[in-house]
Design a protein around this motif. Structure first.
Motif, mmCIF file in Angstrom:
data_model
loop_
_atom_site.group_PDB
_atom_site.id
_atom_site.type_symbol
_atom_site.label_atom_id
_atom_site.label_comp_id
_atom_site.label_asym_id
_atom_site.label_seq_id
_atom_site.Cartn_x
_atom_site.Cartn_y
_atom_site.Cartn_z
ATOM 1 N N LYS A 465 0.830 -1.204 0.000
ATOM 2 C CA LYS A 465 0.000 0.000 0.000
ATOM 3 C C LYS A 465 0.863 1.253 0.000
ATOM 4 O O LYS A 465 0.585 2.216 -0.718
ATOM 5 C CB LYS A 465 -0.905 0.000 1.233
ATOM 6 N N ARG A 466 1.895 1.227 0.817
ATOM 7 C CA ARG A 466 2.761 2.411 0.918
ATOM 8 C C ARG A 466 3.421 2.673 -0.441
ATOM 9 O O ARG A 466 3.508 3.816 -0.897
ATOM 10 C CB ARG A 466 3.816 2.164 1.992
ATOM 11 N N ALA A 469 0.857 4.154 -2.721
ATOM 12 C CA ALA A 469 0.539 5.533 -2.331
ATOM 13 C C ALA A 469 1.647 6.491 -2.750
ATOM 14 O O ALA A 469 1.406 7.677 -2.929
ATOM 15 C CB ALA A 469 0.310 5.606 -0.823
ATOM 16 N N ARG A 474 -4.364 8.964 -4.550
ATOM 17 C CA ARG A 474 -4.898 8.188 -3.425
ATOM 18 C C ARG A 474 -6.077 7.298 -3.834
ATOM 19 O O ARG A 474 -6.205 6.161 -3.383
ATOM 20 C CB ARG A 474 -5.308 9.170 -2.306
ATOM 21 N N TYR A 475 -6.941 7.791 -4.741
ATOM 22 C CA TYR A 475 -8.111 6.991 -5.124
ATOM 23 C C TYR A 475 -7.738 5.771 -5.955
ATOM 24 O O TYR A 475 -8.561 4.902 -6.192
ATOM 25 C CB TYR A 475 -9.149 7.848 -5.869
ATOM 26 N N VAL A 477 -5.080 3.823 -5.035
ATOM 27 C CA VAL A 477 -4.397 2.861 -4.153
ATOM 28 C C VAL A 477 -5.405 1.762 -3.799
ATOM 29 O O VAL A 477 -6.483 2.064 -3.293
ATOM 30 C CB VAL A 477 -3.895 3.550 -2.867
ATOM 31 N N GLY A 479 -7.756 -0.617 -2.089
ATOM 32 C CA GLY A 479 -8.226 -0.657 -0.712
ATOM 33 C C GLY A 479 -7.954 -2.011 -0.083
ATOM 34 O O GLY A 479 -7.663 -2.113 1.099
ATOM 35 N N TRP B 17 -8.241 -2.832 6.569
ATOM 36 C CA TRP B 17 -7.515 -2.295 5.416
ATOM 37 C C TRP B 17 -6.183 -2.969 5.144
ATOM 38 O O TRP B 17 -5.496 -2.634 4.194
ATOM 39 C CB TRP B 17 -7.317 -0.779 5.574
ATOM 40 N N LEU B 18 -5.787 -3.907 6.006
ATOM 41 C CA LEU B 18 -4.509 -4.580 5.747
ATOM 42 C C LEU B 18 -4.690 -6.093 5.621
ATOM 43 O O LEU B 18 -3.755 -6.856 5.824
ATOM 44 C CB LEU B 18 -3.491 -4.249 6.861
ATOM 45 N N GLN B 32 -1.893 8.111 6.048
ATOM 46 C CA GLN B 32 -2.126 8.633 4.707
ATOM 47 C C GLN B 32 -0.977 8.281 3.767
ATOM 48 O O GLN B 32 -1.196 7.804 2.652
ATOM 49 C CB GLN B 32 -2.363 10.134 4.745
ATOM 50 N N GLN B 33 0.225 8.503 4.260
ATOM 51 C CA GLN B 33 1.392 8.157 3.437
ATOM 52 C C GLN B 33 1.420 6.666 3.115
ATOM 53 O O GLN B 33 1.894 6.261 2.059
ATOM 54 C CB GLN B 33 2.669 8.508 4.185
ATOM 55 N N ALA B 34 0.913 5.863 4.051
ATOM 56 C CA ALA B 34 0.945 4.413 3.843
ATOM 57 C C ALA B 34 -0.197 3.949 2.961
ATOM 58 O O ALA B 34 -0.335 2.755 2.704
ATOM 59 C CB ALA B 34 0.891 3.703 5.192
ATOM 60 N N GLY B 35 -1.017 4.886 2.490
ATOM 61 C CA GLY B 35 -2.093 4.493 1.596
ATOM 62 C C GLY B 35 -3.216 3.750 2.297
ATOM 63 O O GLY B 35 -3.994 3.057 1.666
ATOM 64 N N VAL B 36 -3.293 3.855 3.632
ATOM 65 C CA VAL B 36 -4.338 3.153 4.371
ATOM 66 C C VAL B 36 -5.608 3.991 4.400
ATOM 67 O O VAL B 36 -6.698 3.506 4.149
ATOM 68 C CB VAL B 36 -3.864 2.817 5.801
ATOM 69 N N ASP B 38 -7.913 7.169 3.014
ATOM 70 C CA ASP B 38 -8.211 8.252 2.084
ATOM 71 C C ASP B 38 -9.528 8.845 2.571
ATOM 72 O O ASP B 38 -10.021 8.477 3.643
ATOM 73 C CB ASP B 38 -8.291 7.757 0.644
#
Lengths: 520, 88
Positions: A465-466, A469, A474-475, A477, A479, B17-18, B32-36, B38
């Motif tokens: 995910k990181r 991102a 963001r949209y 990435v 889920g 989410w993971l 946010q940086q980790a894309g978890v 939005d």
């Protein structure tokens, strides 16, 4: 030569003992192939086949299956290669769609047809090998011995029209019903001749047959080789599922030219020891059918420093329409390579959704016009002609040098919370992760899902995910990111997107075996 | 108190989410940086927090700072929850 059924005879006359097909348990010279094809043609004609009728070919790849294809065309019929790994239910759909009265089939596969009751339209069953006596209600069984005893002389009235239907390839339709793509002699030879010239295919070449015969890559393997007096080396179905056995076969037979999907090359890289063992005989490596993840392409090219690499592009409906010779190993920061320049006499245009040509560099749908575009879809005998120019459904952009870059499938464009998301772009970002072997993305409702195969246990969902991102809005990435041991594949070796998505929705851990289990 | 909030929140994020994979995930991971997180997952998280901890968040509570990490969210929530009676 303007017909596929005319390619073999001149070589058989000139150099009868030259090897045409090297199978795993039978090798046919050009003369033997030519004569066996005539025996099949005689047998089909004797059983009342009509001009333009379809002949199903359902057997493992071998010299006999190529002879059956040739024989069908020489009898004025159309060959339909059937997938040996497909379930009988799918065979039944195809057999009924193209009203197959004649099939050439191996005894083992025939047992499956009988058990599943596929036989309904089939009147004549030609067995491709010896077997104990078999019977089937409503069908006449022709044992192998009967075909082998036919006269080897050529049929009296050979076809002459290069635009006649030569073969049909069934591809998966978006509705789940297989679609018969109709291709003419001219369609095939436009591709085969151009490509054979381009890679300088010669009579001393040994060309691997890795792709199944119902898959369009095989058209080059078979007809490209036979048009140049080269030898087709069959890499059998069992070997193509193992990178090690595939590479063993290439080593032991001295394959010089190979055309396959990137997945097959990646298998040799991951499980075959390609980097340690190399493949010194390989001179030309052609690939097509899916995007070659860049880091694996670089590793493959580094492992084969003497080979030239070519990226070919085109849906079954157009054979190959774009082609790209790689000038060298791509730089480490290269994110993608072109799918090619227009090839095989085809003309490409890129249009917006309103059908207007787009400017250079802009993404639009690829349209193809030219000699490789199919005749049309069989469509239960309604014969829907191809649209011209043919809309491929692929999104591309043209570079200043005229080469096209791939931007995914038009139908891989999804909307997530109203944002347009090109799944190919998400996949490109995932594939750029150094710890992921491969990945696919799809949408489930408003959620973007990524199913990925990590190289080892060090990659976590958070890492993926990181990474996304850091590269994507963001949209885009995903889920839900899943780490699994392997992705399901189609019989042609490509990642099976439909089955992956279905397994995800069903929570099927047989198909999608988690690489990491919660709580470990 | 805040420990319970942290644990609960961490488990919820990992499960939601993971895909249940807690590796590499820490209380100070930038969500946010980790894309978890939005904007859509943040809304889902707010609904969960309000329900799980019986609190109501004000618009002022929801910003990039408070929703940076498990730690910052936990502190904000602990501040919104009714103080427990002194037990000893």
């Amino acid at each position: 030569m303007n017909r596929l059924d005319l390619l073999v005879a001149p070589w058989a006359a000139r150099d009868p003992d030259r090897t045409a097909i090297e199978g795993t348990d039978e090798t046919l010279t050009y003369e033997q192939l030519d004569q066996l094809a005539n025996r099949f043609a005689s047998a089909l004609l004797a059983s009342g086949i009509l001009a333009g009728e379809r002949v199903g070919i359902h057997m493992p790849r071998s010299g006999r299956s190529v002879a059956a294809m040739l024989g069908a065309m020489r009898a004025g019929a159309v060959y339909v290669p059937l997938d040996p790994s497909s379930p009988p239910a799918r065979m039944s759909l195809i057999a009924r769609d193209c009203a197959l009265r004649h099939v050439v089939i191996s005894p083992a596969l025939f047992a499956g047809w009988r058990a599943a009751g596929v036989l309904e339209p089939v009147e004549h069953v030609f067995l491709s090998a010896d077997s104990p006596p078999l019977d089937a209600p409503g069908s006449r069984i022709h044992p192998w011995a009967e075909i082998a005893a036919e006269s080897p002389s050529p049929p009296a009235a050979p076809g002459s029209d290069p635009d006649a239907l030569a073969y049909m390839l069934y591809t998966s339709g978006s509705t789940g019903v297989p679609k018969g793509v109709m291709l003419s002699h001219r369609n095939a030879l436009s591709f085969v001749d151009w490509t054979a010239d381009w890679v300088d295919l010669r009579s001393d070449d040994r060309v691997s047959s890795v792709a199944p015969f119902h898959f369009d890559l095989s058209i080059f393997d078979i007809w490209g080789s036979l048009s140049r007096g080269a030898t087709v080396v069959v890499v059998d179905e069992a070997a193509v599922t193992s990178g090690r056995r595939m590479l063993d076969r290439i080593h032991s037979t001295g394959v010089t030219v190979s055309y396959c999907v990137p997945s097959a090359l990646m298998l040799m890289l991951e499980n075959g020891g390609l980097e340690e063992r190399g493949a010194p005989s390989l001179r030309e490596v052609l690939f097509a059918g899916e995007v070659f993840p860049m880091k694996h392409l670089r590793r493959t090219m580094a492992a084969l420093p003497r080979a030239r690499f070519y990226n070919l592009f085109g849906p079954t409906e157009t054979n190959v329409c774009l082609a790209w010779a790689l000038p060298g190993v791509p730089e480490a920061d290269t994110s993608s390579i072109p799918i090619g320049l227009p090839s095989c006499g085809d003309v490409a245009t890129v249009v917006d959704p309103g059908g207007r040509p787009v400017a250079e560099g802009e993404v639009g749908e690829l349209l193809i016009e030219g000699p490789t575009v199919m005749l049309g879809y069989w469509d239960g005998g309604r014969r829907t002609p191809a649209r011209h120019p043919y809309p491929t459904g692929d999104l591309v952009a043209r570079r200043p040098d005229g080469a096209y870059l791939y931007h995914g499938r038009r139908d891989h464009l999804v909307k997530i919370h109203g944002f347009r998301v090109e799944l190919g772009e998400v996949e490109a970002a995932l594939n750029a992760h150094p710890g992921l072997r491969e990945a696919i993305a799809f949408a489930v409702g408003q959620q973007l899902v990524a199913v990925t195969v990590p190289e080892d246990g060090s990659v976590s969902v958070l890492d993926v995910k990181r990474h996304c991102a850091s590269r994507l809005p963001r949209y885009m990435v995903p889920g839900d990111v899943r780490l699994v041991r392997a992705l399901p594949r189609t019989s042609s070796g490509k990642v099976d997107r439909v089955r992956t998505r279905a397994a995800y929705l069903d929570g099927d851990t047989q198909v999608l075996d988690p690489a990491h289990r919660a709580g470990n | 108190m805040i420990t319970r909030v942290r644990t609960e929140l961490r488990e919820y994020i990992v499960a939601t989410w993971l895909s249940g994979d807690p590796r590499g995930f820490a209380d100070d991971t930038d969500l946010q940086q980790a894309g978890v997180l939005d904007s859509f997952s943040t809304m889902a998280l707010i609904a969960h927090l309000e329900q799980a901890f019986q609190i109501e968040l004000e618009p002022a509570d929801v910003n990039a700072e408070t929703f940076r990490s498990v730690e910052t969210i936990s502190q904000m929530i602990a501040g919104r929850m009714p103080r427990p009676k002194e037990s000893r």
